[in-house]
Write an enzyme that holds these catalytic residues in place. Sequence first.
Site, short mmCIF file in Angstrom:
data_model
loop_
_atom_site.label_atom_id
_atom_site.label_comp_id
_atom_site.label_asym_id
_atom_site.label_seq_id
_atom_site.Cartn_x
_atom_site.Cartn_y
_atom_site.Cartn_z
NE ARG A 231 43.78 23.04 -29.89
CZ ARG A 231 44.49 23.93 -29.20
NH1 ARG A 231 44.59 25.18 -29.63
NH2 ARG A 231 45.12 23.58 -28.10
CD GLU A 260 47.19 24.30 -35.92
OE1 GLU A 260 46.36 25.21 -36.13
OE2 GLU A 260 47.84 24.20 -34.86
CG HIS A 292 48.44 27.18 -32.79
ND1 HIS A 292 47.73 26.02 -32.90
CD2 HIS A 292 48.20 27.64 -31.53
CE1 HIS A 292 47.09 25.77 -31.78
NE2 HIS A 292 47.35 26.75 -30.92
P1 NAI Z 1 38.19 27.51 -21.02
O1 NAI Z 1 38.07 26.06 -20.71
O2 NAI Z 1 38.47 28.47 -19.90
O3 NAI Z 1 36.85 28.01 -21.75
C1 NAI Z 1 36.23 27.31 -22.78
C2 NAI Z 1 34.77 27.70 -22.79
O4 NAI Z 1 34.17 27.08 -23.92
C3 NAI Z 1 34.01 27.24 -21.54
O5 NAI Z 1 33.28 28.31 -20.99
C4 NAI Z 1 33.10 26.15 -22.06
O6 NAI Z 1 31.88 26.09 -21.36
C5 NAI Z 1 32.88 26.63 -23.50
N1 NAI Z 1 32.36 25.60 -24.36
C6 NAI Z 1 32.43 24.24 -24.22
N2 NAI Z 1 31.74 23.64 -25.20
C7 NAI Z 1 31.22 24.63 -25.98
C8 NAI Z 1 30.38 24.64 -27.13
N3 NAI Z 1 29.91 23.49 -27.66
N4 NAI Z 1 30.05 25.83 -27.66
C9 NAI Z 1 30.47 26.99 -27.10
N5 NAI Z 1 31.25 27.04 -26.00
C10 NAI Z 1 31.62 25.88 -25.45
O7 NAI Z 1 39.29 27.64 -22.16
P2 NAI Z 1 40.17 28.89 -22.55
O8 NAI Z 1 41.40 28.91 -21.73
O9 NAI Z 1 39.31 30.10 -22.59
O10 NAI Z 1 40.63 28.48 -24.04
C11 NAI Z 1 39.71 28.41 -25.10
C12 NAI Z 1 40.38 27.70 -26.26
O11 NAI Z 1 41.44 28.51 -26.76
C13 NAI Z 1 41.09 26.39 -25.89
O12 NAI Z 1 40.21 25.30 -25.91
C14 NAI Z 1 42.15 26.25 -26.95
O13 NAI Z 1 41.63 25.48 -28.01
C15 NAI Z 1 42.37 27.68 -27.44
N6 NAI Z 1 43.72 28.17 -27.20
C16 NAI Z 1 44.44 28.62 -28.27
C17 NAI Z 1 45.71 29.11 -28.10
C18 NAI Z 1 46.49 29.66 -29.26
O14 NAI Z 1 47.71 29.90 -29.13
N7 NAI Z 1 45.88 29.90 -30.40
C19 NAI Z 1 46.35 29.10 -26.78
C20 NAI Z 1 45.49 28.64 -25.71
C21 NAI Z 1 44.22 28.19 -25.93
#
Ligand code: NAI
Length: 344
Positions: A231, A260, A292
Amino acid sequence: MNKICFFDTKPYDKVYFDTFKEKFDIEIDYFESKLNVDTAVMANGYEAVVAFVNDTIDTKTIDILYKGGVRIIAMRCAGYNNIDFKAAYDRIHVVRVPAYSPYAVAEHAMALLLTLNRKIHRAYNRTKEHNFSLVGLTGFDLHGKTMGVVGTGKIGRIFIDICKGFGMEVIAYDPYPAKDTDIQYVSFEELCKRSDIISLHCPLTKDTHHLIQKDALTIMKPGVVIINTSRGALINSEDLLNAIKEEKVGGAGLDVYEEETEFFYEDLSYSIMRDDILSGLISMPNVIVTSHQAFLTKEALSNIAEVTLQNLKDYFDGNGLENEICYQCTKQNHCDKNPHNRCF
Ligand code: NAI
């Protein structure tokens, strides 16, 4: 047949949602507008709306939706930082697609890194002009370099595997470390100090807003490369631009940008770009901005359509909402609600 409305429609969404709509017995009215306080009235008379990452689902938007009869918002994405859950609680259910293709995002992060490092974007333009010079195209071996991964959830862990395939040393920071892996966790500070490349895979929350700003950039290695496919607001863009100008940061691959919503997903090639920071970043030879698009694979689009319509069918059939997320879930961060129940 249940009828829903769909905001911020793009041609590639329609193809995949149309493929699945009969299976779930749902009729879809597609709107091109983004969902926000000015357009929410378009949902009057619908019980369900489908929305996306750059819709503005704030208190006022939710009030209008609720007044117009909307009782469920189905997000066709994983992230949910653009929703005021407190305003929705007890009135409008919010469901999402928790994972549609973590591979798509992790692979895009690596694509950004490889392109940036080996200057493929510049080489492509040069050879188009029959300029076969190599001056200024020197990269570095990824093998043996230290990759710092922030956030080791679904996408972060796949990205780590990809990096290991390149022979990189991987360190990671996550306040909720995964217990079932051999990931080498370090503090955020140590990650900043030791990494040659930093890739962000955590959600945008109060804690992660501007995680990368002046102080963090100051302690990073000179020439560090930063990749953000999560993000935009995880990074203070102005601080990043300054660090690039000072040649502290050696490159940035950005699939997201904190402002964005105004720009991404639209063809603005005939408009004047009024965001000086975005403009500054795009003008840098060592910055690549994609709008994105990390999720944009056939597999992800198909999964998004299928899970979103399944979420809505579960709602219309009166079933539990496995992919519901609410104010309480977000407050507790790791809510272990029973998938057979609804949040309220
Ligand atoms: P997920 O929920 O499986 O993993 C997120 C991880 O971040 C978790 O392990 C959590 O413990 C950790 N986390 C939480 N707070 C944190 C902090 N303060 N510092 C470091 N780590 C922290 O999510 P997933 O599926 O891996 O997605 C990650 C991110 O990718 C989403 O939140 C979304 O913003 C982004 N995303 C972007 C896309 C794109 O098209 N550019 C598409 C899908 C997701």
